[in-house]
Structures are given as C-alpha cells and as structure tokens.
Design a protein around this motif. Sequence first.
Motif, mmCIF file in Angstrom:
data_model
loop_
_atom_site.group_PDB
_atom_site.id
_atom_site.type_symbol
_atom_site.label_atom_id
_atom_site.label_comp_id
_atom_site.label_asym_id
_atom_site.label_seq_id
_atom_site.Cartn_x
_atom_site.Cartn_y
_atom_site.Cartn_z
ATOM 1 N N ASP A 119 -82.344 -38.886 7.812
ATOM 2 C CA ASP A 119 -82.074 -39.168 9.213
ATOM 3 C C ASP A 119 -80.574 -39.223 9.410
ATOM 4 N N GLY A 120 -80.177 -39.529 10.600
ATOM 5 C CA GLY A 120 -78.754 -39.686 10.861
ATOM 6 C C GLY A 120 -78.207 -38.619 11.768
ATOM 7 N N GLU A 121 -76.950 -38.805 12.068
ATOM 8 C CA GLU A 121 -76.254 -37.920 12.992
ATOM 9 C C GLU A 121 -75.197 -37.131 12.228
ATOM 10 N N GLN A 122 -75.177 -35.809 12.445
ATOM 11 C CA GLN A 122 -74.183 -34.983 11.761
ATOM 12 C C GLN A 122 -72.780 -35.394 12.188
ATOM 13 N N VAL A 123 -71.917 -35.557 11.185
ATOM 14 C CA VAL A 123 -70.531 -35.960 11.418
ATOM 15 C C VAL A 123 -69.612 -34.748 11.410
ATOM 16 N N GLY A 124 -69.884 -33.796 10.522
ATOM 17 C CA GLY A 124 -69.052 -32.604 10.441
ATOM 18 C C GLY A 124 -69.333 -31.816 9.192
ATOM 19 N N SER A 125 -68.606 -30.729 9.028
ATOM 20 C CA SER A 125 -68.765 -29.839 7.876
ATOM 21 C C SER A 125 -67.403 -29.479 7.326
ATOM 22 N N LEU A 126 -67.386 -29.060 6.062
ATOM 23 C CA LEU A 126 -66.141 -28.633 5.444
ATOM 24 C C LEU A 126 -66.415 -27.712 4.274
ATOM 25 N N GLU A 127 -65.438 -26.872 3.983
ATOM 26 C CA GLU A 127 -65.447 -26.064 2.768
ATOM 27 C C GLU A 127 -64.806 -26.933 1.692
ATOM 28 N N ALA A 128 -65.492 -27.114 0.573
ATOM 29 C CA ALA A 128 -65.015 -28.069 -0.431
ATOM 30 C C ALA A 128 -65.067 -27.515 -1.846
ATOM 31 N N THR A 129 -64.826 -26.226 -1.994
ATOM 32 C CA THR A 129 -64.852 -25.631 -3.326
ATOM 33 C C THR A 129 -63.846 -26.321 -4.242
ATOM 34 N N ASN A 130 -62.702 -26.719 -3.702
ATOM 35 C CA ASN A 130 -61.687 -27.442 -4.477
ATOM 36 C C ASN A 130 -61.507 -28.870 -3.973
ATOM 37 N N GLY A 131 -62.539 -29.430 -3.363
ATOM 38 C CA GLY A 131 -62.427 -30.735 -2.727
ATOM 39 C C GLY A 131 -62.006 -30.538 -1.289
ATOM 40 N N GLU A 133 -61.198 -32.761 2.830
ATOM 41 C CA GLU A 133 -61.181 -33.957 3.665
ATOM 42 C C GLU A 133 -61.943 -33.691 4.955
ATOM 43 N N LEU A 134 -62.575 -34.757 5.463
ATOM 44 C CA LEU A 134 -63.318 -34.658 6.709
ATOM 45 C C LEU A 134 -63.102 -35.935 7.511
ATOM 46 N N ASP A 135 -62.739 -35.782 8.781
ATOM 47 C CA ASP A 135 -62.568 -36.930 9.665
ATOM 48 C C ASP A 135 -63.946 -37.503 9.999
ATOM 49 N N VAL A 136 -64.164 -38.761 9.669
ATOM 50 C CA VAL A 136 -65.433 -39.441 9.932
ATOM 51 C C VAL A 136 -65.200 -40.711 10.769
ATOM 52 N N THR A 137 -64.160 -40.684 11.597
ATOM 53 C CA THR A 137 -63.774 -41.864 12.371
ATOM 54 C C THR A 137 -64.913 -42.380 13.251
ATOM 55 N N ASP A 138 -65.612 -41.491 13.940
ATOM 56 C CA ASP A 138 -66.707 -41.935 14.809
ATOM 57 C C ASP A 138 -67.801 -42.636 14.010
ATOM 58 N N ALA A 139 -68.118 -42.121 12.833
ATOM 59 C CA ALA A 139 -69.130 -42.761 11.986
ATOM 60 C C ALA A 139 -68.662 -44.144 11.530
ATOM 61 N N CYS A 140 -67.399 -44.281 11.180
ATOM 62 C CA CYS A 140 -66.858 -45.589 10.787
ATOM 63 C C CYS A 140 -66.943 -46.576 11.947
ATOM 64 N N ALA A 141 -66.643 -46.113 13.148
ATOM 65 C CA ALA A 141 -66.667 -46.985 14.325
ATOM 66 C C ALA A 141 -68.089 -47.462 14.637
#
Length: 178
Positions: A119-131, A133-141
Amino acid sequence: MKWILSSLSVLAVAAAESTVSLRVARDASVSFNGIQCSYDTVPCSSIPRGLDNKLTAFRGNRDYGRVLLGFDLPLNAPTKCVLRVPKPIENAGDVSLTVASTDSIWEESTVNGYTKRIDGEQVGSLEATNGGELDVTDACARAVNHKLSLFVDTAGGMVTFNSLQSGSADVFVLDYSF
C-alpha cells in the motif's frame, strides 16, 4: 551598535537550517508471490527477511519483492528530506527504482508478504545504477509518530543492497533538514 550586530548574528545562527543524516533504523526484504519455498510446503511470502544481510527488490513474471525501510525522525518539522540510495551490491543492468510511502506498523524481525500489505502513495522514481538521491519531503511531513516507512521497488531485474545487519556503512540514509 556593537550589541545590535552581535544580536543579529545570534538571530542569523538561530534561524539557520540544520540537517541530520539518519541511517535506516529498520529494513527488510518483503516477497509478494505464490511460490512455495522449503520443499514446496511454505509460501515464500510468509518467510520474514528482516534480519538478512542483504535487501533485495525484484520483479518477475509471477512474483516480486520490495525493500522496506523504516526511519525514526526528529521531532522538528522537516523543511527538506532526501533519501540517499546506496550503490547496489548486485544488479541486473540499469537500476530504475520507485519509492512509495507506507505505514510504519511492522517489525523488522517478523515482517513478510502476509503481514505487510502493498500500500502507500508513490513518492517518486530515480535511476540508481550507481546509487542516487530522491526528495521525499512530502512523505516526511506526513509521517505519523515521527516514523517514516518507505517501499523501494524495481521496474525490472533483481537489485540487491546492504542491510543494517551487513555491518556495512553503505546503507540507505535520510538527510533530514529542519
């Protein structure tokens, strides 16, 4: 005049943003499938994988697994939260990840595909082949009781990360600004 400048300096320092780097507090691999393990008598989805040394996300034809992360947040309201994804220790090519927030009602030692719903709400996506970062500010709030849980999913082949139990310093981290 000297007193005024000194007071303004203190106010500027007091108003400065602070950032703390929070290592993941709980992590697990959670399987969601109908495949049987252990001599075809136990559903793989029922096996807890929270204390394993590795975290695995994968997507197959009939089965898939997600990484589940839990963070303990400061009491201060966030101004910015960034999830730092470590470089995978194993992957099958390019790594495209999707992150979703979920509730924090789970225990690392017992969570499995039967006890933790997808369950849950999608926060975002990223290409992470080498690691990455993704902004998850709304999820933290939106975190409840200062606990944040995130599912990390892959769009393709298997990707593996170090878990807390690996002893590696290269694990998921949340940069929390307030």
